[in-house]
Write an enzyme that holds these catalytic residues in place. Structure first.
Site, short mmCIF file in Angstrom:
data_model
loop_
_atom_site.label_atom_id
_atom_site.label_comp_id
_atom_site.label_asym_id
_atom_site.label_seq_id
_atom_site.Cartn_x
_atom_site.Cartn_y
_atom_site.Cartn_z
N SER A 66 -9.47 1.86 3.17
CA SER A 66 -8.67 2.64 2.23
C SER A 66 -7.59 1.83 1.51
O SER A 66 -6.96 2.33 0.59
CB SER A 66 -8.01 3.81 2.96
OG SER A 66 -7.11 3.35 3.96
N SER A 116 -9.41 -0.39 7.54
CA SER A 116 -8.96 -0.14 6.17
C SER A 116 -8.33 -1.34 5.48
O SER A 116 -8.12 -1.31 4.27
CB SER A 116 -7.97 1.03 6.15
OG SER A 116 -8.62 2.23 6.44
N LYS A 149 0.84 -1.20 0.00
CA LYS A 149 0.00 0.00 0.00
C LYS A 149 0.87 1.25 0.00
O LYS A 149 1.89 1.31 0.70
CB LYS A 149 -0.92 -0.01 1.23
CG LYS A 149 -1.91 1.16 1.29
CD LYS A 149 -2.75 1.10 2.55
CE LYS A 149 -3.78 2.22 2.61
NZ LYS A 149 -4.58 2.18 3.85
#
Length: 580
Positions: free
Chosen positions: A287, A311, A211
């Site tokens: 996210s 997330s 990420k």
């Protein structure tokens, strides 16, 4: 609505709250009424919020309507604030685990985890039409060792697949950046090790996506923005990335994310809306959107995300994979964007539970500097090869909370609990987890305040035109929180820590759905502005907050009652086994 200040809620002392099944504690549903909007309406709302006079009025009304004022800001709470979700180590006997020695290298821990796996793991999720199979870390390792393929061949297939996902017909927006040269270099080095018969670990040559909230050389760390990497350059790998690299894993680039982690849809106006591989017209969740979608689409068996409020687990659930957030402090936050100090940490997205375990083994750490050693529980790995079922497990269920989801989710999760109870003899313990909505609002204040404090030195010098429209809304709301808001939120954290510790005296696990809704359609005009969708947003995070706010381990799993798992519409077979 009015502009007059309401009296705050007066909380009774935590020990006086009834946590039993028949408690008269009222379950408060999220008081969210705003319609879902995108495009021009988002821009208009931003202009209003950023107006010196109108903005403060609108923010006050929003907080009043959403009960932040009454339940947190001006509430009467007797407990003192608790600023970090730390847990003292308890000597609890665990079933079917093996203790792991301290000071093992990441590769040695991976070997220990591999020894916990059954000799032959069936990684197939099949239906009668497709015989769909997700390849695991062990599948790649065996293919490399046997010479069936090489890390270099797989890396080339990955790069071709990643390029295809960028085609305008798909525009999946899985990645923010990836380097052909760096990936091929890593793959060539891994291939040479296999050729010599000296792979570092089972993860050698296995693709892992990262990420873009986690430092990973040679890439900038953008946090999903157009500007953050310019003021905070990436100069070395994050701790968790260093561990993966030391195991021989191929770091496959930086995945897309909701800008600044400030949303749950995965729509990023700068790098594109990450689309769900099962239905490209729906959200992937956020996210850690790109990490979840990349694993779902077969581009890598595992990926790293960051979980500050679900997330990792929310996009994992919407994309049909495993999402794991370990206990607070178990993984190092070194090299992670400091957007939410007390609630955020790295997490793992994986095709299977077994792959989550292997990756966890690689990146978990004994942290001599981040926490006193007495706070660290001993490290144990589950014996997944054990022929004996774990017995006498008690599953705590708060019915009103559990059922606050769509009927399809509720029915599926209910059926799963019945199957676990019937097959293993596990018991369902009915409890009350009080003040769920109060905890959600307190967590929102906490994560928002910490994000604002972290970014304040940069935001004061930044042209707001560089920030996405929906992120500007989030930052405006975050910036409105006062010191009293934050302190009262930490008082609520203290209460919730007490409630959960008491419940864990009665049960081993608290069970809920992961999200209150399934993946919903992308709005056509959300690509450039993001969207404001507080109803779905509240439903997505409803069950995820406690793991972050209280530092508890949390995992989302595929449910047992689904008879077949279909191949995603966007899926790549990197081992070229000619699946249907």
């Amino acid at each position: 609505m009015g502009l007059f200040r309401d009296a705050g809620k007066a909380y009774k002392p935590a020990p006086e709250v009834d946590l039993g099944a028949h408690s008269d504690e009222f379950y408060l549903h999220a008081n969210v009424k705003a319609p879902r909007v995108a495009g021009l309406l988002v821009k208009i709302f931003v202009w209003i919020l950023e107006s010196p006079i109108l903005g403060s009025i609108v923010l006050y009304i929003l907080k009043k309507d959403n009960l932040i004022q009454r339940l947190v800001s001006v509430a009467e709470i007797q407990e003192p604030p608790l600023f970090t979700a730390t847990h003292s180590s308890e000597d609890i006997s665990e079933q079917s685990v093996t203790p792991i020695k301290p000071n093992l290298s990441p590769a040695e821990r991976v070997q220990e985890a591999a020894s916990c796996l059954p000799p032959c793991l069936d990684s197939s999720f099949t239906d009668s039409a497709s015989q769909f199979k997700r390849w695991t870390i062990r599948d790649f390792f065996r293919a490399y060792k046997s010479g069936e393929t090489t890390p270099l061949e797989v890396a080339r297939r990955f790069l071709a697949a990643a390029k295809e996902t960028e085609d305008p017909k798909l525009h999946m927006a899985f990645f923010i950046s990836y380097s052909h040269e760096d990936i091929l270099r890593q793959a060539e080095e891994s291939s040479r090790r296999y050729h010599r018969g000296t792979p570092i670990s089972m993860m050698d040559g296995v693709l892992v996506a990262i990420k873009d909230e986690i430092d990973c050389m040679p890439y900038p760390t953008t946090g999903g923005t157009r500007w953050l990497h310019k003021v905070r350059p990436c100069i070395e790998d994050a701790s968790c990335v260093k561990h993966l690299r030391s195991c021989g894993a191929i770091l496959a680039g930086k995945t897309n994310m909701h800008e600044l982690g400030a949303g749950a849809s995965g729509i990023n106006p700068h790098y594109g809306a990450t689309r769900n591989p099962y239905d490209i017209n729906k959200i992937s969740g956020g996210s850690s959107s790109g990490s979840a979608a990349a694993v779902c689409a077969g581009l890598c068996p595992v990926a790293l995300g960051v979980d500050g409020g679900g997330s990792v687990r929310m996009p994992a659930a919407l994309c049909g994979i495993v999402g794991f957030k370990p206990t607070s402090g178990r993984l190092s936050n070194s090299g992670i964007l400091p957007l939410n100090w007390t609630v955020g940490m790295p997490g793992i997205l994986a095709a299977t539970v077994e792959d989550a375990l292997i990756t966890y083994a690689a990146i978990c750490d004994h942290l001599p500097f981040s926490q006193p050693t007495f706070l660290q529980p001993s490290l144990n790995f589950p014996l997944l090869d054990s022929m004996q079922s774990i017995t006498n497990i008690k599953l705590a269920k708060y019915g009103k909370w559990f059922n606050d989801s769509t009927i399809d989710i509720r029915n599926c999760c209910d059926q799963t609990l019945k199957m676990l109870s019937q097959h293993y003899g596990w018991k369902i313990v009915d409890v009350t987890v009080p003040e769920i909505e109060e905890m959600r609002l307190a967590h929102y204040i906490t994560i928002g305040s910490e994000c604002t404090a972290s970014l304040a030195p940069h935001l004061s010098k930044l042209d707001y035109a560089e920030i996405g429209w929906d992120a500007r809304v989030a930052l405006s709301v975050y910036g409105s929180f006062s010191s009293r808001d934050y302190l009262n939120a930490q008082r609520i954290r203290n209460r919730q820590m007490y409630f959960h510790k008491e419940i864990f005296k009665r049960a081993d696990v608290i069970v809920t759905p992961t999200t209150g809704v399934t993946a919903y359609p992308l709005l056509s005009d959300a690509a450039d502005t993001g969207e404001l969708d507080y109803i779905n947003g509240a439903a997505l995070v409803r069950f995820s907050i406690a793991g972050n706010f209280l530092g508890l381990p949390a995992v989302t799993l595929l449910t047992l009652c689904i008879k077949s798992y279909k191949r995603p519409k966007v899926f790549y077979d990197l081992l070229k086994k000619e699946q249907a």
